[in-house]
Design a protein around this motif. Structure first.
Motif, PDB file in Angstrom:
ATOM      1  N   THR A 181       9.994   5.750  -6.757  1.00 17.51           N
ATOM      2  CA  THR A 181       9.198   6.839  -6.084  1.00 17.51           C
ATOM      3  C   THR A 181       7.846   7.407  -6.406  1.00 17.51           C
ATOM      4  OG1 THR A 181      11.268   7.419  -4.928  1.00 17.51           O
ATOM      5  CG2 THR A 181       9.119   8.807  -4.232  1.00 17.51           C
ATOM      6  N   PHE A 182       8.015   7.910  -7.776  1.00 21.91           N
ATOM      7  CA  PHE A 182       6.793   8.444  -8.451  1.00 21.91           C
ATOM      8  C   PHE A 182       6.004   7.225  -8.783  1.00 21.91           C
ATOM      9  CE2 PHE A 182       4.538   9.048 -12.505  1.00 21.91           C
ATOM     10  CZ  PHE A 182       4.078   9.970 -12.358  1.00 21.91           C
ATOM     11  N   LEU A 183       6.380   5.889  -9.139  1.00 19.87           N
ATOM     12  CA  LEU A 183       5.421   4.956  -9.529  1.00 19.87           C
ATOM     13  C   LEU A 183       4.785   4.336  -8.182  1.00 19.87           C
ATOM     14  CD1 LEU A 183       7.437   3.119 -12.469  1.00 19.87           C
ATOM     15  CD2 LEU A 183       5.252   4.407 -12.683  1.00 19.87           C
ATOM     16  N   ASP A 184       5.823   4.150  -7.412  1.00 16.82           N
ATOM     17  CA  ASP A 184       5.125   3.885  -5.976  1.00 16.82           C
ATOM     18  C   ASP A 184       4.095   4.593  -5.235  1.00 16.82           C
ATOM     19  OD1 ASP A 184       6.496   1.230  -6.456  1.00 16.82           O
ATOM     20  OD2 ASP A 184       7.919   1.751  -4.760  1.00 16.82           O
ATOM     21  N   ARG A 185       4.372   5.945  -5.599  1.00 19.03           N
ATOM     22  CA  ARG A 185       3.436   6.966  -4.943  1.00 19.03           C
ATOM     23  C   ARG A 185       2.118   6.981  -5.674  1.00 19.03           C
ATOM     24  NH1 ARG A 185       4.658  10.632  -1.423  1.00 19.03           N
ATOM     25  NH2 ARG A 185       6.928  10.629  -1.829  1.00 19.03           N
ATOM     26  N   VAL A 186       2.102   6.712  -7.123  1.00 21.90           N
ATOM     27  CA  VAL A 186       1.003   6.642  -7.793  1.00 21.90           C
ATOM     28  C   VAL A 186      -0.017   5.489  -7.619  1.00 21.90           C
ATOM     29  CG1 VAL A 186       0.213   6.579 -10.380  1.00 21.90           C
ATOM     30  CG2 VAL A 186       1.810   8.143  -9.698  1.00 21.90           C
ATOM     31  N   ILE A 187       0.803   4.245  -7.573  1.00 21.15           N
ATOM     32  CA  ILE A 187       0.104   3.083  -7.386  1.00 21.15           C
ATOM     33  C   ILE A 187      -0.564   2.888  -6.060  1.00 21.15           C
ATOM     34  CG2 ILE A 187       1.959   1.508  -6.500  1.00 21.15           C
ATOM     35  CD1 ILE A 187       0.965  -0.557  -8.452  1.00 21.15           C
ATOM     36  N   LEU A 188      -0.136   3.606  -4.995  1.00 18.61           N
ATOM     37  CA  LEU A 188      -0.622   3.699  -3.518  1.00 18.61           C
ATOM     38  C   LEU A 188      -2.094   4.612  -3.803  1.00 18.61           C
ATOM     39  CD1 LEU A 188       2.349   3.971  -1.342  1.00 18.61           C
ATOM     40  CD2 LEU A 188       0.956   2.203  -1.749  1.00 18.61           C
ATOM     41  N   LYS A 189      -2.230   5.494  -4.825  1.00 19.89           N
ATOM     42  CA  LYS A 189      -3.504   6.062  -4.890  1.00 19.89           C
ATOM     43  C   LYS A 189      -4.469   5.609  -5.986  1.00 19.89           C
ATOM     44  CE  LYS A 189      -0.901  10.320  -3.499  1.00 19.89           C
ATOM     45  NZ  LYS A 189      -0.535  11.688  -4.062  1.00 19.89           N
ATOM     46  N   VAL A 190      -4.086   4.424  -6.516  1.00 15.80           N
ATOM     47  CA  VAL A 190      -5.086   3.794  -7.595  1.00 15.80           C
ATOM     48  C   VAL A 190      -6.309   3.072  -6.793  1.00 15.80           C
ATOM     49  CG1 VAL A 190      -5.316   2.071  -9.288  1.00 15.80           C
ATOM     50  CG2 VAL A 190      -3.207   3.391  -9.184  1.00 15.80           C
ATOM     51  N   PRO A 191      -7.293   3.570  -7.294  1.00 11.45           N
ATOM     52  CA  PRO A 191      -8.721   3.003  -6.683  1.00 11.45           C
ATOM     53  C   PRO A 191      -8.427   1.239  -6.388  1.00 11.45           C
ATOM     54  CG  PRO A 191      -9.186   4.807  -8.114  1.00 11.45           C
ATOM     55  CD  PRO A 191      -7.968   4.298  -8.383  1.00 11.45           C
ATOM     56  N   VAL A 192      -9.057   0.981  -5.713  1.00 10.50           N
ATOM     57  CA  VAL A 192      -9.083  -0.593  -5.418  1.00 10.50           C
ATOM     58  C   VAL A 192      -7.925  -1.204  -4.964  1.00 10.50           C
ATOM     59  CG1 VAL A 192     -10.015  -2.731  -6.056  1.00 10.50           C
ATOM     60  CG2 VAL A 192     -11.190  -0.687  -6.893  1.00 10.50           C
ATOM     61  N   VAL A 193      -6.973  -0.999  -5.874  1.00 16.57           N
ATOM     62  CA  VAL A 193      -5.573  -1.503  -5.747  1.00 16.57           C
ATOM     63  C   VAL A 193      -4.592  -0.985  -4.601  1.00 16.57           C
ATOM     64  CG1 VAL A 193      -3.371  -2.205  -6.752  1.00 16.57           C
ATOM     65  CG2 VAL A 193      -5.432  -2.573  -8.038  1.00 16.57           C
ATOM     66  N   GLY A 194      -4.830   0.376  -4.700  1.00 15.63           N
ATOM     67  CA  GLY A 194      -3.940   1.065  -3.731  1.00 15.63           C
ATOM     68  C   GLY A 194      -4.309   0.930  -2.262  1.00 15.63           C
ATOM     69  N   PRO A 195      -5.530   1.050  -1.700  1.00 17.83           N
ATOM     70  CA  PRO A 195      -5.733   0.369  -0.570  1.00 17.83           C
ATOM     71  C   PRO A 195      -5.276  -0.972  -0.196  1.00 17.83           C
ATOM     72  CG  PRO A 195      -7.830   1.514  -1.324  1.00 17.83           C
ATOM     73  CD  PRO A 195      -6.632   1.238  -2.469  1.00 17.83           C
ATOM     74  N   ILE A 196      -5.043  -1.851  -1.009  1.00 16.01           N
ATOM     75  CA  ILE A 196      -4.541  -3.155  -0.795  1.00 16.01           C
ATOM     76  C   ILE A 196      -3.206  -2.999  -0.545  1.00 16.01           C
ATOM     77  CG2 ILE A 196      -4.151  -5.409  -1.791  1.00 16.01           C
ATOM     78  CD1 ILE A 196      -6.866  -5.148  -3.053  1.00 16.01           C
ATOM     79  N   LEU A 197      -2.661  -2.362  -1.478  1.00 14.28           N
ATOM     80  CA  LEU A 197      -1.053  -2.190  -1.184  1.00 14.28           C
ATOM     81  C   LEU A 197      -0.546  -1.496   0.058  1.00 14.28           C
ATOM     82  CD1 LEU A 197      -0.169  -1.539  -4.969  1.00 14.28           C
ATOM     83  CD2 LEU A 197      -0.083  -3.715  -3.867  1.00 14.28           C
ATOM     84  N   ASN A 198      -1.278  -0.377   0.343  1.00 12.28           N
ATOM     85  CA  ASN A 198      -1.257   0.338   1.738  1.00 12.28           C
ATOM     86  C   ASN A 198      -1.341  -0.611   2.797  1.00 12.28           C
ATOM     87  OD1 ASN A 198      -0.592   3.179   1.573  1.00 12.28           O
ATOM     88  ND2 ASN A 198      -2.196   3.200  -0.192  1.00 12.28           N
ATOM     89  N   LYS A 199      -2.140  -1.548   2.774  1.00 15.12           N
ATOM     90  CA  LYS A 199      -2.179  -2.297   3.923  1.00 15.12           C
ATOM     91  C   LYS A 199      -1.511  -3.424   4.034  1.00 15.12           C
ATOM     92  CE  LYS A 199      -7.527  -1.714   4.001  1.00 15.12           C
ATOM     93  NZ  LYS A 199      -8.794  -2.277   3.522  1.00 15.12           N
ATOM     94  N   ALA A 200      -0.952  -3.963   2.923  1.00 14.95           N
ATOM     95  CA  ALA A 200       0.076  -5.002   2.834  1.00 14.95           C
ATOM     96  C   ALA A 200       1.416  -4.098   3.514  1.00 14.95           C
ATOM     97  CB  ALA A 200       0.289  -5.460   1.382  1.00 14.95           C
ATOM     98  N   ALA A 201       1.880  -3.063   2.754  1.00 15.77           N
ATOM     99  CA  ALA A 201       2.871  -2.219   3.349  1.00 15.77           C
ATOM    100  C   ALA A 201       2.780  -2.349   4.718  1.00 15.77           C
ATOM    101  CB  ALA A 201       3.284  -0.933   2.688  1.00 15.77           C
ATOM    102  N   ILE A 202       1.834  -1.726   5.449  1.00 22.99           N
ATOM    103  CA  ILE A 202       1.632  -1.523   7.038  1.00 22.99           C
ATOM    104  C   ILE A 202       1.789  -3.014   7.588  1.00 22.99           C
ATOM    105  CG2 ILE A 202       0.028  -0.930   8.747  1.00 22.99           C
ATOM    106  CD1 ILE A 202      -1.033   1.104   6.873  1.00 22.99           C
ATOM    107  N   ALA A 203       1.217  -3.933   7.204  1.00 23.68           N
ATOM    108  CA  ALA A 203       1.191  -5.269   7.462  1.00 23.68           C
ATOM    109  C   ALA A 203       2.915  -5.821   7.656  1.00 23.68           C
ATOM    110  CB  ALA A 203       0.496  -6.316   6.890  1.00 23.68           C
ATOM    111  N   ARG A 204       3.746  -5.584   6.622  1.00 22.94           N
ATOM    112  CA  ARG A 204       4.874  -5.680   6.528  1.00 22.94           C
ATOM    113  C   ARG A 204       5.612  -4.809   7.418  1.00 22.94           C
ATOM    114  NH1 ARG A 204       4.023  -6.727   0.814  1.00 22.94           N
ATOM    115  NH2 ARG A 204       4.652  -4.717   0.195  1.00 22.94           N
ATOM    116  N   TYR A 205       5.550  -3.855   7.625  1.00 21.20           N
ATOM    117  CA  TYR A 205       6.271  -2.896   8.665  1.00 21.20           C
ATOM    118  C   TYR A 205       5.997  -3.509  10.005  1.00 21.20           C
ATOM    119  CZ  TYR A 205       6.220   0.970  11.912  1.00 21.20           C
ATOM    120  OH  TYR A 205       6.638   1.761  12.801  1.00 21.20           O
ATOM    121  N   ALA A 206       4.726  -3.760  10.322  1.00 24.24           N
ATOM    122  CA  ALA A 206       4.268  -4.411  11.712  1.00 24.24           C
ATOM    123  C   ALA A 206       4.872  -5.437  12.085  1.00 24.24           C
ATOM    124  CB  ALA A 206       3.044  -4.283  11.865  1.00 24.24           C
TER     125      ALA A 206
END
Length: 415
Positions: free
Chosen positions: A261-286
């Motif tokens: 949980t800690f690592l996944d939460r941190v990586i979502l806030k990493v510049p450049v990479v974080g936004p991509i992982l957020n969008k990918a998670a939303i895409a898989r959810y939808a």
């Protein structure tokens, strides 16, 4: 060692169980060592059949179904299998016959064996979703639940087609994310290897040259030489230490939910990479929500499968919380707002889908939009990282070159 092959066959009034491939070793009537391959419902049946042939088995084990049988079954193979089986069923071909055609026509032996095993289980009286559930490494709960829904609704071919589309889209997203992370990682690994090679083989040569100067070396040069000594004499211990840290990290990441949980939460806030992982998670959810709801799976039950498909424990926890709220009568839109992870546009589109009774359609539109966003973000990231990587390489390699030539420059000034 003599070679032999036995085929076990057990006569019974009960429905035939699917045969399991075995590899066996033993001795024949003359005492010669023999070995071979055989298929039987279980090990007991195989031992009995071998004894009837005059062979005393000493070792029996199940045959590997991965590399030795022709490669590993990949998610892309399952997607192709789903699409082909859907086409067979839509053409009016019976399920067992369709499985036989698809299985025999596949070029990868491991996939062919998997499909033929499923066919044998169905011939033994299992339904398709029950046969698939016996192979959890290849067919997850989401896949099995969708197939079960299709069987109950009498629309199996349509559901298999939707599953194939879902898997293709999901794998495409995964590949995009891997592509975004692979390039900078590969370049940095190469840079580290080049630096280590310079430290071990090149810098000691310069150090021998500098000893003939009889003068004090610049601080930067001396620092690099000291680091070179550490790498040369203690490099193996540093490598073992790094490997131990990496193994410990991977071990606890896999087994500790709080660490994940800690690592996944941190990586979502990493510049450049974080936004991509957020969008990918939303895409898989939808995409998962759209596929499950279109299959007629109730929303609360669908959210269980959606949670595991997001690929990030932060989103997984959020979706499970949403499931609990929806189960008490809360609207999905409100539950999404409460977790605070989804952009307003996504929440509003889901709200429109709920109100119009077209939740699957609107969720599919959200998935398509964010899949395109991930695609664009990966391309932009690659363009952004190229100059940044060049800077990192320049600092690492260029710094070593400057450190080695500083004494030569100072010697030139003195002369």
């Amino acid at each position: 060692m003599a070679q032999a092959t036995a085929t076990a066959a057990v006569k019974t009034d009960k429905p035939a169980r699917p045969d399991i491939p075995f590899v066996w070793e033993g001795r024949d009537r003359k005492g010669n060592r023999v070995k071979g391959k055989a298929s039987a419902p279980d090990e007991v049946a195989l031992r009995a059949d071998l004894r009837r042939q005059g062979i005393a088995p000493s070792r029996i084990r199940k045959q590997s179904t991965t590399f030795r049988s022709g490669g590993k079954v990949k998610p892309e193979d399952i997607a192709v299998f789903s699409r082909q089986l859907a086409t067979m069923l839509a053409a009016g071909i019976p399920l067992v016959q369709g499985l036989e055609i698809v299985g025999n026509g596949h070029e990868k032996p491991a996939v062919r064996k998997l499909i033929m095993t499923i066919k044998a289980e169905i011939e033994g009286g299992s339904s398709l979703h029950e046969a698939l559930a016996k192979h959890p490494l290849h067919f997850n709960d989401l896949y099995v639940n969708l197939v079960e829904a299709g069987e109950h609704a009498g629309a199996l071919e349509g559901l298999l087609d939707k599953i194939a589309t879902y898997q293709e889209k999901t794998e495409a997203i995964k590949k995009k994310v891997k592509k975004a992370l692979f390039y900078p990682t590969a370049v940095l690994v190469v840079a580290v290897i080049v630096t280590i090679v310079l430290m071990i083989f090149v810098i000691p040569e310069f150090e021998s040259l500098f000893k003939g100067f009889g003068a004090e070396l610049p601080a930067f040069t001396q620092l690099v030489i000291n680091i070179s000594h550490v790498v040369q004499h203690r490099g193996i211990f540093l490598l073992i230490g790094f490997g131990a840290v990496a193994y410990t990290f991977a071990y606890f990441r896999k087994r500790s939910k709080s660490m994940r949980t800690f690592l996944d939460r941190v990586i979502l806030k990493v510049p450049v990479v974080g936004p991509i992982l957020n969008k990918a998670a939303i895409a898989r959810y939808a995409r998962t929500l759209s596929t499950m709801f279109a299959a007629g799976v109730p929303l609360v039950e669908a959210l269980d499968s959606v949670a595991g498909a997001t690929g990030n424990i932060v989103y997984e926890t959020a979706v499970l919380k949403m499931r609990d709220e929806v189960s008490t009568g809360q609207r999905l839109q409100r539950a999404m707002e409460n977790v605070g992870l989804f952009p307003n546009m996504v929440v509003q589109m889901i709200a429109v889908g709920e109100e119009s009774g077209a939740l699957d359609t609107m969720a599919g539109k959200v998935a398509t939009f964010y899949e395109a966003e991930v695609d664009n973000a990966v391309d932009s990231m690659s363009s952004l990282l190229e100059p940044l990587i060049m800077v990192v390489l320049g600092v690492l390699v260029g710094g070593l070159v400057v450190a080695m030539y500083l004494p030569i420059f100072k010697l030139g000034e003195v002369v």
